[in-house]
Design an enzyme around this catalytic site. Structure first.
Site, PDB file in Angstrom:
ATOM      1  N   LEU A   1      50.227  36.077  40.445  1.00 33.07           N
ATOM      2  CA  LEU A   1      49.743  37.440  40.229  1.00 33.07           C
ATOM      3  C   LEU A   1      50.953  38.357  40.089  1.00 33.07           C
ATOM      4  O   LEU A   1      52.004  38.109  40.680  1.00 33.07           O
ATOM      5  CB  LEU A   1      48.877  37.915  41.408  1.00 33.07           C
ATOM      6  CG  LEU A   1      47.568  37.167  41.667  1.00 33.07           C
ATOM      7  CD1 LEU A   1      46.886  37.720  42.913  1.00 33.07           C
ATOM      8  CD2 LEU A   1      46.627  37.268  40.465  1.00 33.07           C
ATOM      9  N   ASP A   2      50.790  39.438  39.337  1.00 37.21           N
ATOM     10  CA  ASP A   2      51.847  40.435  39.230  1.00 37.21           C
ATOM     11  C   ASP A   2      52.173  40.987  40.616  1.00 37.21           C
ATOM     12  O   ASP A   2      51.333  40.966  41.526  1.00 37.21           O
ATOM     13  CB  ASP A   2      51.412  41.591  38.327  1.00 37.21           C
ATOM     14  CG  ASP A   2      51.205  41.161  36.880  1.00 37.21           C
ATOM     15  OD1 ASP A   2      51.775  40.125  36.491  1.00 37.21           O
ATOM     16  OD2 ASP A   2      50.462  41.854  36.166  1.00 37.21           O
ATOM     17  N   LYS A   3      53.365  41.546  40.747  1.00 39.34           N
ATOM     18  CA  LYS A   3      53.841  42.041  42.042  1.00 39.34           C
ATOM     19  C   LYS A   3      52.858  42.999  42.705  1.00 39.34           C
ATOM     20  O   LYS A   3      52.613  42.914  43.910  1.00 39.34           O
ATOM     21  CB  LYS A   3      55.200  42.730  41.851  1.00 39.34           C
ATOM     22  CG  LYS A   3      55.836  43.221  43.144  1.00 39.34           C
ATOM     23  CD  LYS A   3      57.230  43.749  42.897  1.00 39.34           C
ATOM     24  CE  LYS A   3      57.898  44.169  44.210  1.00 39.34           C
ATOM     25  NZ  LYS A   3      59.293  44.630  43.992  1.00 39.34           N
TER      26      LYS A   3
END
Length: 306
Positions: free
Chosen positions: A139-141
């Protein structure tokens, strides 16, 4: 089949389901195991039948005791670092973690220790499990929610294939800017790198195939936003963010893709992860609670999911 871990071994007793099958058939056909790891198990004599080295071509009989060496100690591959994490599911083979905002899924440079993978390594170390940390997806940050990790290479390769074959269902909740009138839709647009920005992606005819399905759960006319549910057929970087922005409905808080509110992160949450366990054949379904404080999503978001 019922399994239990005994030291480095996974042990099971042959039932009617496997009666007459060979070890080779189980690894290749029943589990659809990775060729490299199957070959390694054969070369290292990593399978025992009733305490003796397995004869791979010999049919198994009811009551035979199978032991497979899956749990040898390994380097974590990342630096164990304490970060409080929420475990949604765990067994001897895999675990699902609820990722908070502000954490990368895995290190992006040598020595990085403030990621979800570092936290998983610390958690496993605290339990005396020395396993290479293998993330199956990311997942993105600043995206929150369920992330799947494998505890050994054999199951990791199986899960990778399941992800490619869309046998792992990932369902997201998102808040977007604007009122979406179409109740459901599919965005089928390839995604590629943006030549003018080092991390940004864009819809591009020369990009990789990307397909996002969405469904509107609720609209909020007073605040001009919509709550939607998304599912993916592909897993491109920033896929949901790029696709929704491309049709004029960027995620609330997604400053990279044109949304201007003061929310500190994009309103995207991996709410549900569902798959059939590759060994036990049981249905695993994980729901990841919201972690934001103060809350970003409406409190009834999960109840509205289809």
């Amino acid at each position: 089949m019922k399994f239990q871990r005994k030291g480095p071994w996974l042990e099971t007793i042959v039932s009617q389901e496997w009666n007459g099958l060979t070890i080779d058939q189980i690894l290749r056909d029943v589990w659809n195991g990775p060729k490299k790891q199957i070959h390694q198990l054969r070369m290292e004599k990593g399978i025992l039948i009733n305490g003796d080295h397995a004869i791979w071509s010999k049919p198994l009989c009811l009551g035979d005791i199978i032991q497979i060496k899956f749990f040898s100690d390994e380097e974590f591959g990342v630096i164990p670092s304490y970060i409080d994490i929420d475990i949604l599911f765990e067994d001897d083979h895999l675990l699902v973690v609820n990722k908070p905002s502000g954490l990368d899924t895995h290190p992006n440079e040598p020595g990085q220790s403030n990621t979800l993978a570092n936290a998983v390594a610390f958690y496993l170390q605290s339990k005396g499990e020395f396993r290479k940390v293998i993330h199956i997806h990311r997942l993105d940050k600043d995206t929150t929610g369920a992330v799947l990790f494998a505890k050994h290479g054999f199951v990791g390769s199986i899960l990778d294939r399941m992800l490619e074959e869309r046998k792992i269902q990932r369902t997201y909740l998102a808040l977007v800017s604007g009122l979406i009138k179409k109740k459901r839709g599919t965005i089928n647009e390839p995604i590629g790198r943006d030549r003018h920005h080092p991390t940004k992606r864009r819809v591009s005819p020369t990009g990789q195939k990307a397909v996002t399905h969405y469904q509107v759960l609720k609209i909020f006319p007073k605040t001009n936003c919509s709550l939607i549910q998304c599912s993916l057929e592909t897993g491109r970087t920033h896929q949901i963010r790029v696709h929704l922005s491309s049709i004029g409905f960027p995620l609330i808080g997604d400053h990279l893709y044109g949304e201007k509110t003061t929310l500190t992160r994009q309103a995207l949450h991996a709410a549900k992860l569902a798959f059939v366990h590759p060994f036990t054949a049981e249905k695993v379904e994980c729901h990841a609670p919201f972690l934001d404080n103060p809350a970003i999503f409406p409190p009834d978001s999960f109840q509205l999911m289809k």
